[in-house]
Scaffold this motif. Sequence first.
Motif, mmCIF file in Angstrom:
data_model
loop_
_atom_site.group_PDB
_atom_site.id
_atom_site.type_symbol
_atom_site.label_atom_id
_atom_site.label_comp_id
_atom_site.label_asym_id
_atom_site.label_seq_id
_atom_site.Cartn_x
_atom_site.Cartn_y
_atom_site.Cartn_z
ATOM 1 N N THR A 185 -7.017 -7.825 1.704
ATOM 2 C CA THR A 185 -6.628 -8.852 1.122
ATOM 3 C C THR A 185 -6.285 -8.403 0.000
ATOM 4 O O THR A 185 -6.048 -8.358 -1.102
ATOM 5 N N ALA A 186 -7.973 -8.406 -0.358
ATOM 6 C CA ALA A 186 -8.155 -9.114 -2.258
ATOM 7 C C ALA A 186 -7.750 -7.061 -2.669
ATOM 8 O O ALA A 186 -7.642 -6.734 -3.285
ATOM 9 N N CYS A 187 -8.334 -5.793 -2.370
ATOM 10 C CA CYS A 187 -8.006 -4.638 -2.547
ATOM 11 C C CYS A 187 -6.324 -4.457 -2.765
ATOM 12 O O CYS A 187 -6.049 -3.685 -3.753
ATOM 13 N N ASP A 188 -5.899 -5.016 -1.745
ATOM 14 C CA ASP A 188 -4.173 -4.681 -1.951
ATOM 15 C C ASP A 188 -3.618 -5.732 -2.918
ATOM 16 O O ASP A 188 -2.853 -4.556 -3.836
ATOM 17 N N GLU A 189 -4.185 -6.738 -3.391
ATOM 18 C CA GLU A 189 -3.484 -7.656 -4.779
ATOM 19 C C GLU A 189 -4.371 -7.406 -6.071
ATOM 20 O O GLU A 189 -3.463 -6.761 -6.987
ATOM 21 N N ILE A 190 -5.325 -6.503 -5.866
ATOM 22 C CA ILE A 190 -6.044 -6.168 -7.436
ATOM 23 C C ILE A 190 -5.024 -4.803 -7.151
ATOM 24 O O ILE A 190 -4.915 -4.164 -8.368
ATOM 25 N N GLY A 191 -5.007 -3.721 -6.468
ATOM 26 C CA GLY A 191 -4.778 -2.496 -6.585
ATOM 27 C C GLY A 191 -3.168 -2.474 -6.357
ATOM 28 O O GLY A 191 -3.354 -1.378 -8.151
ATOM 29 N N ASP A 192 -2.450 -3.326 -6.574
ATOM 30 C CA ASP A 192 -1.585 -3.602 -7.427
ATOM 31 C C ASP A 192 -1.039 -3.891 -8.879
ATOM 32 O O ASP A 192 -0.522 -3.100 -9.502
ATOM 33 N N LEU A 193 -1.994 -4.444 -9.321
ATOM 34 C CA LEU A 193 -2.571 -5.119 -10.662
ATOM 35 C C LEU A 193 -3.118 -4.037 -11.833
ATOM 36 O O LEU A 193 -3.032 -3.225 -12.891
ATOM 37 N N LEU A 194 -3.566 -3.111 -10.849
ATOM 38 C CA LEU A 194 -4.734 -2.668 -11.566
ATOM 39 C C LEU A 194 -3.388 -0.702 -11.795
ATOM 40 O O LEU A 194 -4.717 0.065 -12.140
ATOM 41 N N ASP A 195 -2.898 -1.160 -10.235
ATOM 42 C CA ASP A 195 -1.733 0.532 -10.587
ATOM 43 C C ASP A 195 -2.760 1.551 -9.652
ATOM 44 O O ASP A 195 -2.924 2.601 -10.208
ATOM 45 N N LEU A 196 -3.304 0.911 -8.882
ATOM 46 C CA LEU A 196 -4.587 1.711 -7.949
ATOM 47 C C LEU A 196 -4.176 2.322 -7.083
ATOM 48 O O LEU A 196 -4.811 3.642 -6.397
ATOM 49 N N LYS A 197 -3.316 2.051 -6.385
ATOM 50 C CA LYS A 197 -2.659 2.634 -5.380
ATOM 51 C C LYS A 197 -1.951 3.823 -5.491
ATOM 52 O O LYS A 197 -1.116 4.695 -5.546
ATOM 53 N N GLN A 198 -2.533 5.333 -5.751
ATOM 54 C CA GLN A 198 -1.515 6.606 -6.463
ATOM 55 C C GLN A 198 -1.489 7.838 -5.738
ATOM 56 O O GLN A 198 -1.276 8.979 -5.098
ATOM 57 N N ALA A 199 -1.756 7.378 -4.354
ATOM 58 C CA ALA A 199 -2.145 8.392 -2.615
ATOM 59 C C ALA A 199 -1.077 8.801 -1.684
ATOM 60 O O ALA A 199 -0.083 8.132 -2.195
ATOM 61 N N ILE A 200 -0.793 9.963 -1.561
ATOM 62 C CA ILE A 200 1.002 10.919 -1.108
ATOM 63 C C ILE A 200 0.470 10.469 0.231
ATOM 64 O O ILE A 200 -0.397 10.231 0.792
ATOM 65 N N GLY A 201 2.053 10.165 1.080
ATOM 66 C CA GLY A 201 1.531 9.474 2.232
ATOM 67 C C GLY A 201 2.392 8.462 2.503
ATOM 68 O O GLY A 201 2.230 8.047 1.781
ATOM 69 N N GLU A 202 2.543 8.173 3.779
ATOM 70 C CA GLU A 202 2.960 6.936 4.253
ATOM 71 C C GLU A 202 2.313 6.042 4.217
ATOM 72 O O GLU A 202 1.163 5.531 4.165
ATOM 73 N N ARG A 203 2.829 4.297 3.621
ATOM 74 C CA ARG A 203 2.120 3.766 3.232
ATOM 75 C C ARG A 203 2.364 2.779 4.852
ATOM 76 O O ARG A 203 3.608 2.223 5.018
ATOM 77 N N TRP A 204 2.338 1.686 5.054
ATOM 78 C CA TRP A 204 1.363 0.336 5.829
ATOM 79 C C TRP A 204 1.922 -0.791 5.536
ATOM 80 O O TRP A 204 0.628 -1.099 3.925
ATOM 81 N N PRO A 205 2.167 -2.159 5.425
ATOM 82 C CA PRO A 205 2.785 -3.130 4.532
ATOM 83 C C PRO A 205 1.006 -3.997 5.057
ATOM 84 O O PRO A 205 0.344 -3.457 6.317
ATOM 85 N N LEU A 206 0.375 -4.167 4.412
ATOM 86 C CA LEU A 206 -0.852 -5.382 4.548
ATOM 87 C C LEU A 206 -0.697 -6.186 6.336
ATOM 88 O O LEU A 206 -1.945 -5.731 6.670
ATOM 89 N N LYS A 207 0.188 -6.732 6.371
ATOM 90 C CA LYS A 207 0.525 -7.499 7.995
ATOM 91 C C LYS A 207 0.269 -5.902 8.598
ATOM 92 O O LYS A 207 -0.150 -6.818 9.556
ATOM 93 N N GLU A 208 1.174 -5.684 8.661
ATOM 94 C CA GLU A 208 1.038 -4.563 9.874
ATOM 95 C C GLU A 208 -0.353 -3.820 10.254
ATOM 96 O O GLU A 208 -0.854 -3.762 11.522
#
Length: 673
Positions: A635-658
Motif C-alpha cells: 500500500t505504501a509503495c503504491d501510493e509513493i510510487g504514484d507520487l514519485l512516478d516510479l511505475k515505469q515497467a512495461i507489462g500488464e498491471r493489476w490494481p492493488l486490491k486485486e
Amino acid sequence: MPSPNSRGTSSPIALIPASPTASLFRKKSPSAMSTAASYLSAVSQADARARKLTDADSTTSTPALSLSSSVTSSSADTILNETSFHANDDGLSYPKVPPTSEQVFQTVHSEFGHCGNGSFRFNSGHQKGEPLKGVEEQEPPHFVLLTTYLSYLLLIILGHIRDFVGKRIRPAAYKHLMNQDGYMALNSDFDSFYTRRLKMRIDDCFSQPTTGVPGRTILLLDRSSPDYNLTYVPTGTRTRALNVSSYNYLGFAQGSGGCADAVEESINKYGVAACGTRLEAGSLDLHVQTEALVARFIGMEDSLISSMGFATNSTIIPALVSKGCLVISDELNHASIRFGVRLSGANVRMFKHNNMEALEQLLREVISQGQPKTHRPWKKILLIVEGLYSMEGTLVNLPVILELKKKYKFYVFIDEAHSVGALGPHGRGICDYFDINPRSVDILMGTFTKSFGAAGGYIAGNKNIIDRLRVSGHTGTYTEVMTPPVLTQIMASMASIMGVAVPQDNKSVVPAHVLAYPGPAPSTALPTWMPLVPAMIDGSDGKMRLRRLAFNARYLNRALRRLGFITFGHDDSPVVPLLLFNPGKMPVFARLMRTRATPIVVVIVAYPATSLITSRVRFCLSASHTKEDIDTLLTACDEIGDLLDLKQAIGERWPLKEIMDRAVEIVNMKEMP
C-alpha cells in the motif's frame, strides 16, 4: 519500546497505555517468564481472558500495525510489555485479537508476527531439469535516464560552486582539506567530494540508530540535524516501525523463545566472564560440536567456523589460491571476495553478472592462453560466485556452472551468505534449492549473521581441504574464537531447521559423524544441557519459518511487478530491489516511508554500492512478517510510487486490491502471465 511503568506520555505508539490499574502480567522479579514454557502459559491465560472480550469469528492472523508516532521511554523492552492485554490497546505490538491457544508461538508479536492461515505458506525450490528463468531486467524510459544524469550534473556543479565560495568565505570549515604547516591534508578534497556534496544531502536515510531486537518491527532512536546533516542530535524519543531492512530471513533474531532459552542456559553453564568477551585462543567443546553440526547441515564432510563473516572470505581465499593461480569472479561479487583475491596475489578475471555464455567464453580464453607472458598452464582455476546476490536479488545458475565444471575442470567456490537458510525446501541453501548434491561444489562459504540470527561465518568442504585451511588460513590461527552464546544460537537455530532425531526405546540414532543430508540432526550432535522446545525438536518450527519466508518473498516480488515497478532479481529471493534511479527520489522515498501512519524502515542503496544510475530501495523480507505486513508495504509503495512516478515497467498491471485478494493465487502460479 516503552515499558508498562512508563509515565508522562499519551503517544499512540505506547504499547501499554498509561493506566492507574496495575497489569496482571507486570514483571515482579527478574526470573519471571524466563523460559518459553512460562511464556506460553502466560499467553494461554491472556488468550482465555481475551476470548471473553472478542468475537469468536475474529481472524487469528496479525493485523496491520496501527497508527504510530514517537514515545519517550528509558526502560528496556520486556516480554511482559506485550503479553499484557487490554481491550483498548492499539495493537501495535500485540494483536487486538491474540492467537488462539491452539496456535503455538514462541515470541512476542513485535518480534515475530502471528499468522495462523496455512494458505500463506510456500515451498522454496526449483523444478529439476528446467532452466533457471530470471526476470528480464527492464530499462527505464529515456526521460528517466536523462533527468537522472542531469540531476547528478546539477549536484556536481552546485557542489563545486559551494566549495569555491566556501574556501574563501569560511576557510576554517575547509581546514582539514588543505595543506598546513608543511603537512599534506589527511583527506583528499577530490576523493571526499561525493561524500560532502552528494551523500550528505541524504545522510538521514543511512545509519539510522536503533535499539532492541531487529525483528518484525524495529525501534528507531529519533534524531534531528540542526546543520543540514553534518551532525545529529537525539530527540530522546523512539519510534516503532515495520522493519524491512534487516537480514533476519528466518526471524531467529528474537529476544525470547527456544533459541533465547538455549543461549541463556549457555551463559549459566560457561559463565558470564567467558561469554561476555571473545576468547583469545583455544577451543571449547562447543566449537567442535558447532563445526560438526554445520558440516552436517550443509552436507559436507567438514567445516571451519570464523568469528567474522567478512574475514571468512578475505582470510580463506589467500589460503586457496596464490601467484600462478587464476580466480574467475562474477562482476557483482561482494567486497570481501574482492579483498581476499587481492591479498592472495592470484590473477583475476571477471565475467558479466550471471551470464553463463560470457563465462564459457572467458573459460575458453584463459585455458587456451594460460598465464600472462609465459603462457604456462594455470596452477589452478577457481570460480567464485554467490548463491544469492544481495544487491540484485538474483540467484546463481548453479546447474549450468556445474556442467561447465565437468567440461573445463575448474574449482567452484560459492558464497552463500544470503542463500543458506533462506533458500531450498530444507533451508540448506542454493544446492538444496536446485536439488543438487552439495558435494558437487568444492567450497561452500556462508555466514551466521543472516538466517541464523548469530555472528561469524563458515567454510565447508572436503575434510582434507578443511584440515589444510585450519593450518594455512588466517581465520583459524590469528583470529579470536566465537563465544559460547553465539555458538549456542547457531546450534539451536540449525537444530530448529533440521529437527532432532531423538532415540526411542533405547535404540541408537544415526551417529553424528555419519551424513544423512538433509535429514534431522542426531541428538548426540547437540549439547546434552541445551533446552529445546517440542516445535524445534520435530522440525515444525523451522519448516514453518522456511515456508512463511518463501511465501513473503514470492508475494512481494510478483506484486511489485504487477503494480508497475521496475525490480531486479528472482521471484524466490527474500531481497527485493526496487529501482528509484533519480538521486532526488532516494531521500523522498525513505522519508515518506518513515513518516507514514505506520512507519516503515527501508534500505536505500546508492553509488558506489550500485552503478550511478541504478539507485534503489531494498526490501529485506523475513519469516517474521505476515501477509498483512506485506500488504501494508505494498500500500505504501503504491501510493509513493504514484507520487514519485516510479511505475515505469512495461507489462500488464493489476490494481492493488486485486493483488491483495489474489495473493495466494499469485504466489502459487508457476509463472506470472
